[in-house]
Write a protein that holds these residues in place. Structure first.
Motif, PDB file in Angstrom:
ATOM      1  N   THR A   7       0.497  -1.034   0.052  1.00 34.59           N
ATOM      2  CA  THR A   7       0.149  -0.035  -0.091  1.00 34.59           C
ATOM      3  C   THR A   7       0.858   1.406   0.111  1.00 34.59           C
ATOM      4  O   THR A   7       1.968   1.283   0.444  1.00 34.59           O
ATOM      5  CB  THR A   7      -0.887   0.143   1.219  1.00 34.59           C
ATOM      6  OG1 THR A   7      -0.333  -0.022   2.490  1.00 34.59           O
ATOM      7  CG2 THR A   7      -1.802  -1.167   1.241  1.00 34.59           C
ATOM      8  N   THR A  10      -0.905   4.942   3.446  1.00 37.05           N
ATOM      9  CA  THR A  10      -1.823   4.738   4.426  1.00 37.05           C
ATOM     10  C   THR A  10      -1.392   3.978   5.755  1.00 37.05           C
ATOM     11  O   THR A  10      -0.092   3.483   5.807  1.00 37.05           O
ATOM     12  CB  THR A  10      -2.881   3.410   3.948  1.00 37.05           C
ATOM     13  OG1 THR A  10      -2.259   2.377   3.627  1.00 37.05           O
ATOM     14  CG2 THR A  10      -3.847   3.935   2.779  1.00 37.05           C
ATOM     15  N   GLY A  32      -2.281  -1.036  10.318  1.00 42.69           N
ATOM     16  CA  GLY A  32      -3.670  -0.129  10.200  1.00 42.69           C
ATOM     17  C   GLY A  32      -4.498  -0.235  11.369  1.00 42.69           C
ATOM     18  O   GLY A  32      -4.100  -0.879  12.458  1.00 42.69           O
ATOM     19  N   CYS A  61      -9.119   9.286   3.766  1.00 38.22           N
ATOM     20  CA  CYS A  61      -8.728   9.080   5.092  1.00 38.22           C
ATOM     21  C   CYS A  61      -8.437  10.258   5.710  1.00 38.22           C
ATOM     22  O   CYS A  61      -7.135  10.596   5.405  1.00 38.22           O
ATOM     23  CB  CYS A  61      -8.050   7.798   5.390  1.00 38.22           C
ATOM     24  SG  CYS A  61      -7.926   7.373   7.269  1.00 38.22           S
ATOM     25  N   ARG A  64      -5.501  12.489   3.854  1.00 44.09           N
ATOM     26  CA  ARG A  64      -4.836  11.597   2.831  1.00 44.09           C
ATOM     27  C   ARG A  64      -5.609  11.642   1.694  1.00 44.09           C
ATOM     28  O   ARG A  64      -6.787  11.626   1.659  1.00 44.09           O
ATOM     29  CB  ARG A  64      -4.705  10.301   3.477  1.00 44.09           C
ATOM     30  CG  ARG A  64      -3.593  10.417   4.457  1.00 44.09           C
ATOM     31  CD  ARG A  64      -3.380   8.880   4.998  1.00 44.09           C
ATOM     32  NE  ARG A  64      -2.328   9.124   6.218  1.00 44.09           N
ATOM     33  CZ  ARG A  64      -2.026   8.034   7.094  1.00 44.09           C
ATOM     34  NH1 ARG A  64      -2.708   7.139   6.734  1.00 44.09           N
ATOM     35  NH2 ARG A  64      -1.204   8.280   7.916  1.00 44.09           N
ATOM     36  N   SER A  67      -7.058   5.692   1.294  1.00 39.39           N
ATOM     37  CA  SER A  67      -7.320   5.068   2.357  1.00 39.39           C
ATOM     38  C   SER A  67      -7.128   3.663   2.353  1.00 39.39           C
ATOM     39  O   SER A  67      -6.803   3.379   1.154  1.00 39.39           O
ATOM     40  CB  SER A  67      -9.091   5.315   2.601  1.00 39.39           C
ATOM     41  OG  SER A  67      -9.693   4.745   1.590  1.00 39.39           O
ATOM     42  N   CYS A  68      -7.510   2.924   3.155  1.00 41.57           N
ATOM     43  CA  CYS A  68      -7.431   1.462   3.117  1.00 41.57           C
ATOM     44  C   CYS A  68      -8.250   0.879   2.287  1.00 41.57           C
ATOM     45  O   CYS A  68      -7.999  -0.175   1.392  1.00 41.57           O
ATOM     46  CB  CYS A  68      -7.416   0.804   4.600  1.00 41.57           C
ATOM     47  SG  CYS A  68      -5.940   1.136   5.484  1.00 41.57           S
TER      48      CYS A  68
END
Length: 86
Positions: A7, A10, A32, A61, A64, A67-68
């Motif tokens: 990723t 995140t 996370g 998120c 950011r 996001s995840c």
């Protein structure tokens, strides 16, 4: 096919998943927010790449730009493409 996705931007660092055709199963996040990253895999288990993208792509998120969930949408698309070109 098993697929690992690193990723970007995140709290989670890695998403692991299995993909068969366009169906995604066994999603696991490394790092996370514990509760969210336990819930997301349960909710999306058995969904198609298109279903995951339509629900999660573009979610941010905080400050950011990702996001995840957004990273999962990117991961499943990358897995699908890797499987096709495989």
């Amino acid at each position: 096919m098993h697929f690992d996705y690193k990723t970007e931007n995140t709290c989670s660092q890695l998403i692991s998943l299995d993909i068969d055709g366009d169906v995604v199963t066994n999603v696991k996040f490394t790092g996370g927010c514990n509760g969210n990253l336990k819930a997301i895999p349960i909710l999306v288990d058995g969904w198609t790449v298109d279903q995951i993208e339509s629900k999660l792509k573009g979610i941010t998120c905080g400050r950011r730009t990702t996001s995840c969930g957004d990273q999962l949408a990117k991961a499943v698309r990358a897995a699908y493409e890797a499987q096709r070109t495989g």
